[in-house]
Design an enzyme around this catalytic site. Sequence first.
Site, PDB file in Angstrom:
ATOM      1  CG  HIS A 260      -0.099   0.196   2.520  1.00 56.07           C
ATOM      2  ND1 HIS A 260       0.619  -0.826   3.077  1.00 56.07           N
ATOM      3  CD2 HIS A 260       0.111   1.276   3.318  1.00 56.07           C
ATOM      4  CE1 HIS A 260       1.231  -0.409   4.172  1.00 56.07           C
ATOM      5  NE2 HIS A 260       0.946   0.886   4.335  1.00 56.07           N
TER       6      HIS A 260
ATOM      7  CG  ASP B 297       1.735   4.954   4.888  1.00 57.12           C
ATOM      8  OD1 ASP B 297       1.205   3.832   4.772  1.00 57.12           O
ATOM      9  OD2 ASP B 297       2.810   5.139   5.487  1.00 57.12           O
TER      10      ASP B 297
ATOM     11  CG  HIS C  80       5.156   1.225   2.591  1.00 57.24           C
ATOM     12  ND1 HIS C  80       4.521   2.344   2.094  1.00 57.24           N
ATOM     13  CD2 HIS C  80       4.627   1.026   3.830  1.00 57.24           C
ATOM     14  CE1 HIS C  80       3.680   2.817   2.997  1.00 57.24           C
ATOM     15  NE2 HIS C  80       3.720   2.034   4.065  1.00 57.24           N
TER      16      HIS C  80
ATOM     17  NE  ARG D 171       8.654  -4.091  10.699  1.00 60.92           N
ATOM     18  CZ  ARG D 171       9.608  -3.226  10.353  1.00 60.92           C
ATOM     19  NH1 ARG D 171      10.882  -3.559  10.494  1.00 60.92           N
ATOM     20  NH2 ARG D 171       9.299  -2.043   9.872  1.00 60.92           N
TER      21      ARG D 171
END
Length: 530
Positions: free
Chosen positions: A217, A219, A274, A284
């Site tokens: 996607h 942002d 990204h 993470r």
Amino acid sequence: MGVQSPNLMRNKKTCRAIGIPTIDLLMDRTLVSQLIIRACEEHGFFKLTNHGVSSQIISRIEEESYDFFAKPGFQKQQAGPLTPFGYGCKSIGFHGDKGELEYLLLDANPASSIPQTTKAISNDPEKFSCVVDDYVQAVRDLTCDILHLVAEGLGLADKSTFSRLIDDVESDSVFRVNHYPPMDQNQKVLNPISKFQMHDTNLPNNATPSRVGFGEHSDPQILTILRSNDVGGLQICSRDGLWVSVPPNPSEFCVLVGDAFQALTNDRFKGVRHRVMANSNKPRLSMMYFGAPSLNAMVSPLPQMVSSNSPTLYKPFTWGEFKKAAFSLRLAGRRLDQFKSSQLRCLNLASGDITNEGLIEMVQKPPLLDELHLYCINISKKDIKAIGHSCPHLKTFRLNYKGNRDVYLGCDENALATEKTTPGLRHLQLFGNRVTRDGLLAIIDNCPHCNYMLATGQAYMASLMLLLEALVRGQHDIAMECDPAEKYRESLQGNIEAGIRYTVYNCARGSSSAEKEMHTWKIAQICIWP
Ligand SMILES: C=C1C[C@]23C[C@@]1(O)CC[C@H]2[C@@]12CC[C@H](O)[C@@](C)(C(=O)O1)[C@H]2[C@@H]3C(=O)O
Ligand SMILES: O=C(O)CCC(=O)C(=O)O
Ligand SMILES: [Fe+2]
């Protein structure tokens, strides 16, 4: 004193080294601002070192986040469902996107008070809110610094043009903490033909990424400031469509250009696509501040980003309108497309049932229109003026009739109407018109870039010499096609002798170009039709 130090990574598929710009904020301000502009233009992404956000502020929010995600599932669920803020697990957005993560989504508006959900997030909600506020305030300040540097680099007179949007008390900014649980060793999929290589040292040698943590996607906001622990997974899509793994570095920030920044800069900056692959055997943890304007702020291109060479690519719209449309799509949707202004550049209209009002309405819609062909449509001087006003980028205008010399078409009027309203006109074609000396001179005097004129008609020939005089004065570089008239050849010959060079085309259709060329004239080309 640092220099831009691209982290060179090898993409296995192409064996090509790809540099991720890393910018040291302690470098010379002018240089930093230039590097930021270049990174936003070329990648929509860069890394920041020496960003000035206190490591204490960062570790406090990191600790609070680890504590929260370590809680049993049923306790975390109490901070959900998202309304629109709170705890989310595996589902992203409202349209069925799935990811291998859990997350907290919080309001990052400076004026927001401790939300109800905070009470379910922490045993000490006041402390949690303080820790979040400190972090959000620090990254908001950093975002404003970056946006100031961008305004400087773009040469904008008002350096707070962008920063003011997110500094607004009504800013719709959001803060998010993502937690990607470690991947169970048994889950690893061995796929030797995978297209991508993970830049994750925690991966066993033969394992390839297979688990999508957060799908592809861009942002929607202006700028995203991302910070992660030392576990990789973030990948950005390069301009040539390859996924590039971003090496994790807890002491750096990643800065991502969002859709709203792309629109504000009229596509000079591009929102970066990204995703996160979640293949590590370590969890993470990433924290994102998404800097957004207030819901009623305009995010369509700034006037300074629009020129005749870069016409506006978007219709006017507010952040609220964009957000609504963006959130109604799934993650990978191309959200900005809905706000693009028409890309139509050429309109060809032949005689039909179109009214003059309808015609004007039609040419008003595509803002990039630079070529208009009207065939056998009777339009008045008023209409031509309206076309000029409606089509600021008009470069080619063909106003042709059947060549019926009996019909008088107010041609001088038409020619004169191009005055001032179509200053960018380069090509004008008037077939079947009776343009006179005055009409033609009006065009060449008022359309300084008009270098190609195509016309037929007797009166037009009569004005040829006058036109030539204007050309001789060096005003224009004009090509003309007109009826043949031997007698004018003599006059042209006179001009040659006076030191003017020109090309006379004996434009018998089908003749070779070698036959066509008789003389070379510095300023104009004159086409004489047989
Ligand atoms: C599927 C979606 C999730 C998202 C809203 C959207 O409809 C499209 C954009 C997504 C995104 C990406 C950046 C941020 O993480 C986010 C909070 C945002 O503002 O837009 C998410 C949205 C979300 O997770 O709700
Ligand atoms: O978790 C990450 O590293 C990035 C997540 C992301 O892109 C997002 O939340 O919009
Ligand atoms: Fe994102």
